[in-house]
Design an enzyme around this catalytic site. Structure first.
Site, mmCIF file in Angstrom:
data_model
loop_
_atom_site.group_PDB
_atom_site.id
_atom_site.type_symbol
_atom_site.label_atom_id
_atom_site.label_comp_id
_atom_site.label_asym_id
_atom_site.label_seq_id
_atom_site.Cartn_x
_atom_site.Cartn_y
_atom_site.Cartn_z
ATOM 1 N N HIS A 48 0.822 -1.209 0.000
ATOM 2 C CA HIS A 48 0.000 0.000 0.000
ATOM 3 C C HIS A 48 0.856 1.260 0.000
ATOM 4 C CE1 HIS A 48 -2.980 2.733 2.271
ATOM 5 N NE2 HIS A 48 -3.487 2.538 1.076
ATOM 6 N N GLU A 75 0.920 -0.455 -4.767
ATOM 7 C CA GLU A 75 -0.259 0.386 -4.977
ATOM 8 C C GLU A 75 0.159 1.843 -4.854
ATOM 9 O OE1 GLU A 75 -3.803 2.738 -3.397
ATOM 10 O OE2 GLU A 75 -1.813 2.373 -2.522
ATOM 11 N N ASP A 77 -1.230 6.298 -5.678
ATOM 12 C CA ASP A 77 -2.317 7.251 -5.906
ATOM 13 C C ASP A 77 -1.818 8.322 -6.869
ATOM 14 O OD1 ASP A 77 -4.133 6.465 -3.397
ATOM 15 O OD2 ASP A 77 -2.077 6.668 -2.680
ATOM 16 N N HIS A 90 -0.970 10.779 -2.007
ATOM 17 C CA HIS A 90 -2.279 10.329 -1.522
ATOM 18 C C HIS A 90 -3.230 11.469 -1.195
ATOM 19 C CE1 HIS A 90 -5.215 9.136 1.584
ATOM 20 N NE2 HIS A 90 -5.343 8.060 0.828
ATOM 21 N N GLU A 158 -4.324 3.876 -8.297
ATOM 22 C CA GLU A 158 -5.583 4.507 -7.906
ATOM 23 C C GLU A 158 -5.689 5.917 -8.470
ATOM 24 O OE1 GLU A 158 -8.054 6.251 -4.064
ATOM 25 O OE2 GLU A 158 -6.515 4.723 -3.711
#
Length: 297
Positions: A48, A75, A77, A90, A158
């Site tokens: 993450h 992962e 953002d 993020h 994301e």
């Protein structure tokens, strides 16, 4: 900046994962993961924001920390700057993970969308996490992709706050295409795009129906068929799911005609990792990828 770290993963595993091996192995249901029938595989582990327990989140150091742990999937953002550059961060503001307030004291509320890429590149995105990460930068998506590719890793990307950034889906796909991430090999094996915005996921699916997509959230069971029309994954918070919910998702086929999958977040301890593994989830998104991997083997 590349910071290769020797992590304290063993200590964390001992602290967080003690007793994980005493938990019963999952006996709940046969899983059909990645086209394989009749076995209950260990879930895929996603680091993450990179291995963000061990390095500042969404930095290249966090990508490398995940690689050091042997984690294939990271992962991140993505958001758009004032001048249209995609950066990996993020929060929709720069306050928590950079020194923006110090460098730009008169620019409150320090929203990402109000800064150019060059301005963001000046910021320190590592000191907040630890002195040895001082000078780490907010990477552009291009820089991030290069590091993931160099490490032979895979990317769960994301699209952050798409309502704030009209056109971010097209911008993301342009960068991915330019950097070679939309060829068949990457699309089939190395890339997933997800968002909390259902319309954003739908837009990505419409623009590039070959890409695997995920919806972040826990739709009601009755609403799952409408999501399955444009996404391949339902990716909920671990606190919102049960074995019955996972089974309900798995009964449906997603946008590519394969079983709808579940990747749950953000699981940071061995006990909850073992619990959601028993639920039959396909993947676990975590800040402590080594702890989750060891608890679900």
């Amino acid at each position: 900046m590349s910071v290769r770290t020797a992590t304290a993963s063993t200590a964390f595993a001992a602290l967080l994962g003690a007793g994980a091996l005493l938990l019963p192995a999952s006996q709940t249901q046969a899983a059909d993961r990645h086209g394989s029938h009749g076995r209950h595989d260990s879930p895929v582990v996603f680091a993450h924001r990179g291995a963000s327990a061990y390095a500042p989140e969404n930095t290249l150091a966090a990508v490398d920390a995940a690689d050091d742990l042997g984690i294939d999937w990271v992962e991140n953002d993505v958001q758009l700057t004032k001048d249209g550059e995609l950066v990996v961060i993020h929060d929709t503001n720069l306050k928590r993970t950079t020194n923006a307030e110090e460098v730009f004291p008169d620019r409150a509320p320090w929203a990402v969308k109000d800064f150019t890429a060059a301005e963001i590149a000046r910021l320190d995105a590592g000191s907040w996490f630890g002195a040895r990460f001082a000078g780490a930068r907010v990477p552009t998506l291009k820089q991030y992709l290069h590091r993931v590719e160099r490490n032979r890793q895979k990317l769960l990307l994301e699209i952050k706050s798409p309502e704030t950034y009209p056109g971010i889906e097209q911008a993301t796909l342009r960068v991915l295409r330019k950097e070679g991430w939309l060829d068949r090999r990457h699309v089939k094996h190395k890339l997933i795009i997800q968002s909390f915005g259902g319309d954003s996921v739908k837009k990505v699916h419409t623009l590039r129906p070959d890409i695997t997509t995920g919806f972040l959230g826990t739709p009601a069971v009755a609403d799952l068929p409408s999501y399955a029309a444009f996404t391949d994954q339902i990716n909920p918070s671990y606190s919102t799911i049960s074995a019955d919910y996972v089974a309900a998702v798995h009964k449906l086929k997603g946008a590519h005609g394969k079983r709808l999958q579940v990747n749950t977040w953000t699981v940071n301890d061995a006990a909850n990792a073992a619990k959601v593994h028993e639920f039959g989830v396909d993947g676990i998104i975590t800040n402590f990828p080594d702890v989750v991997r060891d608890a679900t083997r």
